[in-house]
Design a protein around this motif. Structure first.
Motif, mmCIF file in Angstrom:
data_model
loop_
_atom_site.group_PDB
_atom_site.id
_atom_site.type_symbol
_atom_site.label_atom_id
_atom_site.label_comp_id
_atom_site.label_asym_id
_atom_site.label_seq_id
_atom_site.Cartn_x
_atom_site.Cartn_y
_atom_site.Cartn_z
ATOM 1 N N LEU A 657 0.850 -1.192 0.016
ATOM 2 C CA LEU A 657 0.027 0.073 -0.120
ATOM 3 C C LEU A 657 0.872 1.283 0.011
ATOM 4 O O LEU A 657 1.807 1.245 0.707
ATOM 5 C CB LEU A 657 -0.802 0.040 1.199
ATOM 6 N N LYS A 658 0.398 2.292 -0.738
ATOM 7 C CA LYS A 658 1.246 3.431 -0.667
ATOM 8 C C LYS A 658 0.723 4.672 0.310
ATOM 9 O O LYS A 658 1.453 5.212 0.693
ATOM 10 C CB LYS A 658 0.977 4.255 -2.423
ATOM 11 N N SER A 659 -0.680 4.402 0.518
ATOM 12 C CA SER A 659 -1.253 5.088 1.595
ATOM 13 C C SER A 659 -2.363 4.404 2.168
ATOM 14 O O SER A 659 -3.227 3.978 1.255
ATOM 15 C CB SER A 659 -1.631 6.558 0.752
ATOM 16 N N PRO A 660 -2.608 4.424 3.452
ATOM 17 C CA PRO A 660 -1.821 5.087 4.478
ATOM 18 C C PRO A 660 -0.331 3.924 4.737
ATOM 19 O O PRO A 660 -0.636 3.030 4.486
ATOM 20 C CB PRO A 660 -2.725 5.086 5.742
ATOM 21 N N THR A 661 0.472 4.703 5.440
ATOM 22 C CA THR A 661 1.542 3.747 5.674
ATOM 23 C C THR A 661 1.556 3.473 7.212
ATOM 24 O O THR A 661 0.766 3.849 7.888
ATOM 25 C CB THR A 661 3.063 4.362 5.199
ATOM 26 N N TYR A 662 2.717 2.467 7.547
ATOM 27 C CA TYR A 662 2.670 2.201 9.160
ATOM 28 C C TYR A 662 2.871 3.332 10.008
ATOM 29 O O TYR A 662 2.389 3.434 11.146
ATOM 30 C CB TYR A 662 3.909 1.178 9.222
ATOM 31 N N LYS A 663 3.491 4.495 9.223
ATOM 32 C CA LYS A 663 3.547 5.678 10.204
ATOM 33 C C LYS A 663 2.212 6.271 10.630
ATOM 34 O O LYS A 663 2.411 6.797 11.647
ATOM 35 C CB LYS A 663 4.230 6.785 9.516
ATOM 36 N N ASN A 664 1.212 5.933 9.886
ATOM 37 C CA ASN A 664 -0.031 6.756 10.151
ATOM 38 C C ASN A 664 -1.076 5.811 11.042
ATOM 39 O O ASN A 664 -1.943 6.199 11.369
ATOM 40 C CB ASN A 664 -0.850 6.891 8.852
ATOM 41 N N LEU A 665 -0.597 4.641 11.303
ATOM 42 C CA LEU A 665 -1.514 3.640 11.971
ATOM 43 C C LEU A 665 -1.021 3.338 13.656
ATOM 44 O O LEU A 665 0.353 3.198 13.797
ATOM 45 C CB LEU A 665 -1.395 2.304 11.079
ATOM 46 N N ARG A 666 -1.880 3.197 14.375
ATOM 47 C CA ARG A 666 -1.894 2.714 15.870
ATOM 48 C C ARG A 666 -2.992 1.889 16.444
ATOM 49 O O ARG A 666 -3.923 1.852 15.505
ATOM 50 C CB ARG A 666 -1.910 3.882 16.816
ATOM 51 N N GLY A 667 -2.755 1.055 16.972
ATOM 52 C CA GLY A 667 -3.697 0.056 17.577
ATOM 53 C C GLY A 667 -3.266 -1.447 17.540
ATOM 54 O O GLY A 667 -1.957 -1.781 16.994
ATOM 55 N N ASN A 668 -4.291 -2.358 18.136
ATOM 56 C CA ASN A 668 -3.957 -3.797 18.087
ATOM 57 C C ASN A 668 -4.981 -4.335 17.260
ATOM 58 O O ASN A 668 -5.881 -4.289 16.917
ATOM 59 C CB ASN A 668 -4.316 -4.296 19.513
ATOM 60 N N PHE A 669 -4.121 -5.210 15.951
ATOM 61 C CA PHE A 669 -4.534 -5.725 15.121
ATOM 62 C C PHE A 669 -4.947 -7.035 15.009
ATOM 63 O O PHE A 669 -4.223 -8.167 15.711
ATOM 64 C CB PHE A 669 -3.569 -5.545 14.132
ATOM 65 N N ILE A 695 -9.828 -10.569 6.447
ATOM 66 C CA ILE A 695 -10.660 -9.997 7.512
ATOM 67 C C ILE A 695 -9.965 -9.627 8.530
ATOM 68 O O ILE A 695 -8.957 -10.328 9.121
ATOM 69 C CB ILE A 695 -11.569 -11.220 7.777
ATOM 70 N N PHE A 696 -10.334 -8.243 8.902
ATOM 71 C CA PHE A 696 -9.588 -7.764 10.091
ATOM 72 C C PHE A 696 -10.279 -7.004 11.061
ATOM 73 O O PHE A 696 -11.459 -6.799 10.906
ATOM 74 C CB PHE A 696 -8.373 -6.839 9.392
ATOM 75 N N ASP A 697 -9.679 -6.969 12.219
ATOM 76 C CA ASP A 697 -10.385 -6.214 13.500
ATOM 77 C C ASP A 697 -9.346 -5.382 14.122
ATOM 78 O O ASP A 697 -8.231 -5.919 14.402
ATOM 79 C CB ASP A 697 -11.069 -7.155 14.217
ATOM 80 N N LEU A 698 -9.537 -3.994 14.052
ATOM 81 C CA LEU A 698 -8.607 -2.904 14.867
ATOM 82 C C LEU A 698 -9.371 -2.562 16.116
ATOM 83 O O LEU A 698 -10.260 -2.237 16.195
ATOM 84 C CB LEU A 698 -8.435 -1.991 13.880
ATOM 85 N N LYS A 699 -8.510 -2.709 17.202
ATOM 86 C CA LYS A 699 -8.994 -2.190 18.523
ATOM 87 C C LYS A 699 -7.992 -1.172 18.941
ATOM 88 O O LYS A 699 -6.772 -1.380 18.868
ATOM 89 C CB LYS A 699 -9.168 -3.371 19.554
ATOM 90 N N ASN A 700 -8.713 -0.167 19.760
ATOM 91 C CA ASN A 700 -7.876 0.919 20.215
ATOM 92 C C ASN A 700 -6.840 1.547 19.064
ATOM 93 O O ASN A 700 -5.473 1.814 19.286
ATOM 94 C CB ASN A 700 -7.037 0.355 21.235
ATOM 95 N N GLY A 701 -7.565 1.357 18.233
ATOM 96 C CA GLY A 701 -6.762 2.260 16.855
ATOM 97 C C GLY A 701 -6.567 3.677 16.735
ATOM 98 O O GLY A 701 -7.346 4.440 17.490
ATOM 99 N N ALA A 702 -5.826 4.207 16.024
ATOM 100 C CA ALA A 702 -5.561 5.574 15.562
ATOM 101 C C ALA A 702 -5.042 5.547 14.180
ATOM 102 O O ALA A 702 -4.440 5.042 14.073
ATOM 103 C CB ALA A 702 -4.934 6.231 16.654
#
Length: 826
Positions: A657-669, A695-702
């Motif tokens: 993926l070109k966008s968003p990158t890992y720098k833009n992501l927070r949370g438990n995956f 299939i994914f689930d993100l908790k406490n993400g940002a």
């Protein structure tokens, strides 16, 4: 100078003693001449009577007939005795009319008799000369022999004493151009000698006789068993022989002496026990320096055909003893001893230098089981040599049962493993350093005199070796391994492999190893237990590359058969591996506490029940990597639980993926994936090759500092915090088809805004994502606890419709669209 004339002779008287001596000598000469002339006249006048006498003498002990065609006196040849030449002599036994094999036929048979005995009225033969003759000793299938023509001696009765006489004593004999044939149909024996010269003199001690013989003969056949063929076939045998006969023991002995067979000198001796029925014999032959091929050419075809598969460059020392009899007892016993020093051995599939050994051949390996190929054996003692510069020794090697040959022995060697390049070729496994120590006891069938399906017991130990697996460009250093051969199985112990920073410790086994190695190396299954403190997967990516075409290596005296089998095993064999690794490294990825079982084969790598810890969570997966042409196809099923999404995306380069990158992501995956695609030999995912479902689930993400969203939000949501968008819970499903990822309808609830999203994200061209974004500030609903009410209030108020499309600069561009325009795009 003084000259004597007639006058001087007359006036110088001859001494009286000299006169008397001359007179006596002249008288003796005249007497001998008168006697010789008298004998000549006597023989000539009594030719018929003498022929009858000679025939009578020759027939005295004959059970058959002796015929003499004609007799001529040959006075000068026998002087001072009397000689006669018998023409067309033939000796037949009583059953000649049945088998038609005359014991003797001779065109010229010269006999010299004692002159004084002749005057007494008796015949004493002093010399026999036979020319242009054939002696044929025939034995039929029932055991009857034409030698029965010679009657057995019987005790003389008083009445017959006057008629009987002592056997003729032959003092000298000459045979020229005589064919000697021994044809034993019962014993399957055929001896045929074309005698050019067989002459000598005979003495008669108190018991028996002694003969000093000169021999030159061409051996046409010396077959102790006609089914096996002839020894010394078509070779000239020449030399001097000392032969004696002991009348009491009934033994003829040929004392050891030098005889030439062809161009090679031999020391030959023999004994013939004619007192036994049938006649037993022992022949001893020794060559102190003879070439292998020259020695082989003297043996019967059943032995020579096997020996000719081998060769020794330098002369060897050989002793041979042949024991047998002239009856129907089959093959004789053959015992050969050989000494080989500083030689070069060429064998089927191998060349061995610096060869030394003592060898024994016998066709009586187990007493009582007969003298045959099935009971034949070769024993080699203290064998040493070098194969492709690798030194080795064999304490004792056995090869027995020539019908179904089996080889056994104990093989020892210690060498620098770099010399293995001469055996397997440095185009497959290239060794640069290290040592190997071998001690193997082997037992193997021989097919065309090459080891087949050996059974091994023993250990091969390799230490501190550097080796490269050339076809896959994988390098190992400081490698150690112990191979423990336990008959059919191979136990592999104490393996240490180091490739770059990766260190792997292994042990394992291969069931039915040797049988499969020689018959179906592609069916070999390795069972491995592997453990490692650190594995850097990138150092093993050579296994993903296309295998380099293999060039058959040229090496010193090696057969490429073994190398081919090794190549087949390494490329086609399978490995079932149980793995435990403390840390797994792959590019930016780091996993800890890894466990897995996987199958490695020529079809690819198949991973089962892999588990590791990563980014604060766990990763479990099953998958495979297979090679199709130059492509590596992967398929993977994963379950990721509670990992940091930021670290997860970082480890896998944002999954393309070109966008968003890992720098833009927070949370438990949390995610479950079922994805397939292609990867390069360097382990990179080929863009556009992936297919599958995530299939994914993100908790406490940002979503942190996402520029693309900020560029739109600063106008639409100027008073909201777009730098840190909190997403408490997010789940969704992506369908991946090549470059395009289909985002199934997904609701995003964040601290800045809520939105509904669906559409297609493209890693190339074709991105088209629609977002429904209510302008209502989610913070106004923070105090509401009723989930139903939250859902109802979520899309109230003004809803902005945004479309994400490809921009001209390759980045995603967002634009506002009207609801009806949005509906049209749907």
């Amino acid at each position: 100078m003084a000259y004597l004339n007639v006058y001087d002779i007359k006036h110088h008287a001859m001494p009286l003693w000299l006169k008397r001596s001359i007179q006596v000598f002249a008288a003796l000469i005249i007497l001998i001449v008168i006697v010789f002339i008298g004998l000549a006249i006597y023989v000539n006048l009594n030719k018929k009577e003498l022929l009858v006498s000679i025939n009578k003498e020759l027939n005295r002990n004959i059970n058959g007939s002796v015929t003499v065609g004609a007799m001529e006196p040959t006075f000068l040849k026998g002087f001072p005795g009397v000689s006669v030449s018998l023409k067309n002599v033939e000796i037949r036994d009583s059953l000649w009319k049945i088998h038609h094999h005359s014991l003797l036929t001779a065109k010229d048979f010269d006999i010299s008799v004692n002159a004084m005995a002749l005057l007494r009225g008796t015949i004493e033969i002093r010399r026999i000369s036979i020319n242009d003759a054939e002696a044929y000793l025939y034995t039929d299938s029932t055991g009857y022999s034409n030698t029965s023509v010679f009657k057995k001696k019987t005790s003389a009765t008083p009445e017959s004493k006057e008629e009987s006489a002592s056997p003729a004593e032959i003092r000298r004999f000459d045979l020229n151009n005589v064919r000697f044939i021994l044809d034993n149909r019962k014993g399957n024996k055929l001896f045929l000698f074309a005698v050019q010269d067989f002459s000598g003199k005979v003495d008669y001690p108190s018991s028996g006789w002694k003969a000093d013989v000169n021999l030159k003969t061409l051996v046409r056949s010396l077959a102790f068993n006609t089914k096996r063929g002839s020894f010394v076939k078509d070779k000239v045998l020449q030399g001097r022989m000392d032969i004696s006969y002991d009348n009491d023991l009934g033994i003829i002995e040929v004392k050891p002496n030098i005889l030439n067979i062809g161009d090679d000198p031999f020391i030959i001796g023999a004994k013939f026990n004619i007192a036994k029925e049938p006649t037993a014999f022992t022949i001893a032959v020794e060559a102190r320096s003879i070439l292998w091929k020259s020695a082989s050419a003297l043996l019967a075809p059943n032995i020579a055909s096997r020996l000719n598969m081998f060769n020794l460059d330098n002369p060897i020392a050989v002793k041979c003893i042949i024991d047998g009899d002239m009856g129907g007892g089959g093959d004789p016993s053959i015992l050969v001893n050989a000494s080989v020093k500083a030689n070069k051995l060429t064998s089927p599939g191998a060349v061995i230098d610096h060869v030394n050994f003592s060898g024994v051949y016998t066709n009586n390996f187990i007493n009582g089981k007969g003298f045959s190929d099935a009971n034949s054996a070769v024993k080699l003692y203290r064998f040493s040599g070098t194969y492709a510069d690798i030194p080795f020794t064999i304490d004792t090697a056995f090869l027995h049962n020539f019908e179904k040959p089996v080889a056994t022995g104990t093989f020892r060697s210690k060498f620098d493993v770099s010399k293995l390049n001469n055996v397997v070729g440095d185009d497959m496994l290239k060794f640069t350093k290290g040592t190997a120590d071998l001690k193997l006891h082997y037992s193997a069938d021989l097919v065309n005199y090459k080891l087949n399906k050996p059974v091994l017991r023993g250990v091969v130990s390799v230490k501190n070796a550097d080796v490269s697996y050339v076809p896959r460009n994988v390098n190992f250093k400081n490698t150690s391994i112990t191979l423990d051969f336990q008959k059919e199985d191979l136990m592999i112990k104490d393996i240490r492999l180091q490739s770059g920073r990766s260190i792997v410790f292994m042990d394992g086994s291969i069931k039915n190893f040797l049988n499969l190695y020689y018959n179906a190396p592609e069916k070999i299954m390795f069972n491995w237990n592997m453990r490692s403190p650190d594995i850097y997967l990138g150092e093993f990516l050579g296994f993903l590359s296309s295998r380099k075409g293999r060039v058959v290596a040229k090496s010193k005296g090696k057969s490429n058969v073994s190398a081919s089998q090794l190549n087949q095993m390494l490329e086609k064999g399978k490995a079932a591996i149980s793995l435990k690794v403390d840390r797994v490294h792959y590019n930016k990825f780091l996993g800890t506490g890894a466990t897995a079982t996987f199958l490695l084969s020529d079809a690819g790598l198949f991973l089962n029940d892999a588990s590791l810890k990563h980014a604060g969570g766990t990763v479990k997966l099953n998958g495979s990597v297979t090679q199709i042409g130059k492509l590596n196809r992967f398929a993977v099923n994963t379950v990721v639980s509670n990992v940091s999404i930021r670290d997860f995306f970082y480890s896998f380069d944002n999954f393309g993926l070109k966008s968003p990158t890992y720098k833009n992501l927070r949370g438990n995956f949390f995610t479950r994936t079922n994805v397939s695609g292609n990867i390069t030999a360097e382990g990179k995912v080929i863009p556009g090759s992936m297919n599958g479902t995530v299939i994914f689930d993100l908790k406490n993400g940002a979503l942190v500092d996402y520029k693309e969203l900020q560029s739109v939000g600063k106008f639409a949501f100027p008073f909201r915090d777009l730098n840190n968008i909190v997403i408490n819970n997010l789940n969704g499903k992506f369908d991946i088809r090549g470059e395009k990822v289909t985002i199934n309808p997904m609701k995003i609830n964040s601290s800045v805004l809520n939105m509904d999203i669906e559409g297609v994200y493209s890693m190339g061209a074709g991105t088209n994502i629609l977002l429904d974004v209510p302008l209502r500030n989610p913070k106004k609903d923070e105090d509401i606890t009723d989930k139903k009410e939250i859902r109802e209030r979520r899309m109230k108020g003004i809803v902005v419709h945004i479309q994400a499309l490809d921009g001209e600069d390759g980045k995603i561009k967002f634009k506002l669209v009207r609801k009806k325009d949005k509906d049209k795009t749907e």
